[in-house]
Design a protein around this motif. Structure first.
Motif, PDB file in Angstrom:
ATOM      1  N   GLN A 102       0.838  -1.200   0.000  1.00 17.40           N
ATOM      2  CA  GLN A 102       0.000   0.000   0.000  1.00 17.40           C
ATOM      3  C   GLN A 102       0.875   1.253   0.000  1.00 17.40           C
ATOM      4  O   GLN A 102       1.792   1.394   0.802  1.00 17.40           O
ATOM      5  CB  GLN A 102      -0.930   0.025   1.209  1.00 17.40           C
ATOM      6  CG  GLN A 102      -1.928   1.185   1.179  1.00 17.40           C
ATOM      7  CD  GLN A 102      -2.932   1.098   2.322  1.00 17.40           C
ATOM      8  OE1 GLN A 102      -2.670   0.460   3.338  1.00 17.40           O
ATOM      9  NE2 GLN A 102      -4.088   1.718   2.152  1.00 17.40           N
ATOM     10  N   LYS A 103       0.577   2.165  -0.900  1.00 19.40           N
ATOM     11  CA  LYS A 103       1.314   3.426  -0.985  1.00 19.40           C
ATOM     12  C   LYS A 103       0.672   4.461  -0.060  1.00 19.40           C
ATOM     13  O   LYS A 103      -0.406   4.246   0.494  1.00 19.40           O
ATOM     14  CB  LYS A 103       1.315   3.931  -2.428  1.00 19.40           C
ATOM     15  CG  LYS A 103       2.020   2.995  -3.396  1.00 19.40           C
ATOM     16  CD  LYS A 103       2.239   3.625  -4.753  1.00 19.40           C
ATOM     17  CE  LYS A 103       0.936   3.800  -5.510  1.00 19.40           C
ATOM     18  NZ  LYS A 103       1.163   4.277  -6.898  1.00 19.40           N
ATOM     19  N   ARG A 104       1.336   5.590   0.093  1.00 21.37           N
ATOM     20  CA  ARG A 104       0.847   6.628   1.002  1.00 21.37           C
ATOM     21  C   ARG A 104      -0.514   7.180   0.585  1.00 21.37           C
ATOM     22  O   ARG A 104      -1.292   7.631   1.419  1.00 21.37           O
ATOM     23  CB  ARG A 104       1.860   7.769   1.076  1.00 21.37           C
ATOM     24  CG  ARG A 104       3.147   7.391   1.791  1.00 21.37           C
ATOM     25  CD  ARG A 104       4.088   8.565   1.888  1.00 21.37           C
ATOM     26  NE  ARG A 104       5.313   8.223   2.599  1.00 21.37           N
ATOM     27  CZ  ARG A 104       6.318   9.075   2.807  1.00 21.37           C
ATOM     28  NH1 ARG A 104       6.235  10.311   2.346  1.00 21.37           N
ATOM     29  NH2 ARG A 104       7.396   8.678   3.462  1.00 21.37           N
ATOM     30  N   ASP A 105      -0.793   7.153  -0.709  1.00 18.77           N
ATOM     31  CA  ASP A 105      -2.073   7.687  -1.178  1.00 18.77           C
ATOM     32  C   ASP A 105      -3.215   6.678  -1.063  1.00 18.77           C
ATOM     33  O   ASP A 105      -4.345   6.937  -1.490  1.00 18.77           O
ATOM     34  CB  ASP A 105      -1.962   8.192  -2.619  1.00 18.77           C
ATOM     35  CG  ASP A 105      -1.606   7.077  -3.599  1.00 18.77           C
ATOM     36  OD1 ASP A 105      -1.539   5.892  -3.176  1.00 18.77           O
ATOM     37  OD2 ASP A 105      -1.391   7.372  -4.786  1.00 18.77           O
ATOM     38  N   GLY A 106      -2.920   5.500  -0.499  1.00 23.84           N
ATOM     39  CA  GLY A 106      -3.960   4.492  -0.289  1.00 23.84           C
ATOM     40  C   GLY A 106      -4.080   3.474  -1.394  1.00 23.84           C
ATOM     41  O   GLY A 106      -4.753   2.453  -1.229  1.00 23.84           O
ATOM     42  N   THR A 107      -3.441   3.721  -2.529  1.00 16.76           N
ATOM     43  CA  THR A 107      -3.480   2.757  -3.626  1.00 16.76           C
ATOM     44  C   THR A 107      -2.428   1.670  -3.402  1.00 16.76           C
ATOM     45  O   THR A 107      -1.562   1.794  -2.530  1.00 16.76           O
ATOM     46  CB  THR A 107      -3.222   3.444  -4.977  1.00 16.76           C
ATOM     47  OG1 THR A 107      -1.917   4.058  -4.949  1.00 16.76           O
ATOM     48  CG2 THR A 107      -4.276   4.512  -5.242  1.00 16.76           C
ATOM     49  N   TYR A 108      -2.505   0.614  -4.197  1.00 18.96           N
ATOM     50  CA  TYR A 108      -1.595  -0.518  -4.040  1.00 18.96           C
ATOM     51  C   TYR A 108      -0.797  -0.751  -5.323  1.00 18.96           C
ATOM     52  O   TYR A 108      -1.247  -0.412  -6.421  1.00 18.96           O
ATOM     53  CB  TYR A 108      -2.375  -1.797  -3.730  1.00 18.96           C
ATOM     54  CG  TYR A 108      -3.028  -1.803  -2.362  1.00 18.96           C
ATOM     55  CD1 TYR A 108      -2.389  -2.386  -1.267  1.00 18.96           C
ATOM     56  CD2 TYR A 108      -4.289  -1.246  -2.165  1.00 18.96           C
ATOM     57  CE1 TYR A 108      -2.978  -2.406  -0.009  1.00 18.96           C
ATOM     58  CE2 TYR A 108      -4.899  -1.256  -0.917  1.00 18.96           C
ATOM     59  CZ  TYR A 108      -4.228  -1.841   0.157  1.00 18.96           C
ATOM     60  OH  TYR A 108      -4.821  -1.853   1.395  1.00 18.96           O
TER      61      TYR A 108
END
Length: 205
Positions: A102-108
């Motif tokens: 998971q990235k900081r922006d919530g996407t994977y």
């Protein structure tokens, strides 16, 4: 090789390099363990221990109070005989890679290790790597400080696997045969052509 990629050769155990294991992590983990005699693993152990010590020193320099509370995590573990409990004289290194991050922006984003044979031809999951296979593992050492248990260690992030001598999982019965002159199965080159360029940085073993 890209980044700080290290390579270690040994005997494979519990290889999950084609399909991620979701038993403990719902997002999945790729993993493989390597065993070898203590002497064969000594140089890598020293290299990884130096990384751990550097991370320890860095943490203490930032906060001198940690000197008396932080301890270091072993970079590998001794292997004991399951039946007798005796030390086998081998050590085991454990490698892991998260299948989904998971990235900081919530996407994977998804990732997986490259798997190649002795000739650097990409392998597919129709041939599974069984315990006892001789392999090389390319990995990235990631030092860490765990605040919960005050441990300093190094994670071995799996990047690629090269199979030198395959013991195929689930086909132990074939060990009764000797190698013969004759039919040779076609390689998986065409199936995995698209992966070849991605292997350039990590497959030069």
């Amino acid at each position: 090789m890209a980044k700080n990629i290290l390579v270690l050769e040994g005997t494979a155990l519990w290889a999950k390099v084609f399909e991620p294991d979701t038993k403990f992590n719902p997002l999945g983990d790729y993993s493989i363990n390597l065993q070898m005699p203590v002497a064969e693993g000594a140089a890598m152990s020293e290299q990884l221990e130096a990384i751990v010590q550097a991370e320890f020193n860095k943490a203490v320099k930032k906060d001198p109070r940690l000197k008396n509370t932080l301890t270091t995590q072993d970079v590998c573990q001794p292997v004991y005989d399951r039946d007798t409990g005796d030390d086998t004289g081998n050590v085991e290194f454990k490698f892991k890679l998260k299948a989904k991050v998971q990235k900081r922006d919530g996407t994977y984003y998804e990732q997986q290790p490259a798997v190649i044979d002795s000739k650097k031809v990409p392998m597919t999951n129709d041939i599974l790597i069984g315990n006892g296979s001789r392999v090389k593992v390319a990995f990235e050492p990631i030092p860490y400080v765990m605040q919960t248990n005050k441990k300093v260690g190094v994670a071995l992030r799996l990047k690629a696997v090269q199979v030198i001598d395959l013991v195929e999982y689930g086909n132990s019965a074939t060990s009764v045969f000797d190698e013969e002159d004759g039919f040779v199965a076609p390689s998986a080159t065409l199936v995995a052509e698209t992966s070849t360029e991605e292997l350039a940085d990590v497959a030069d073993f």
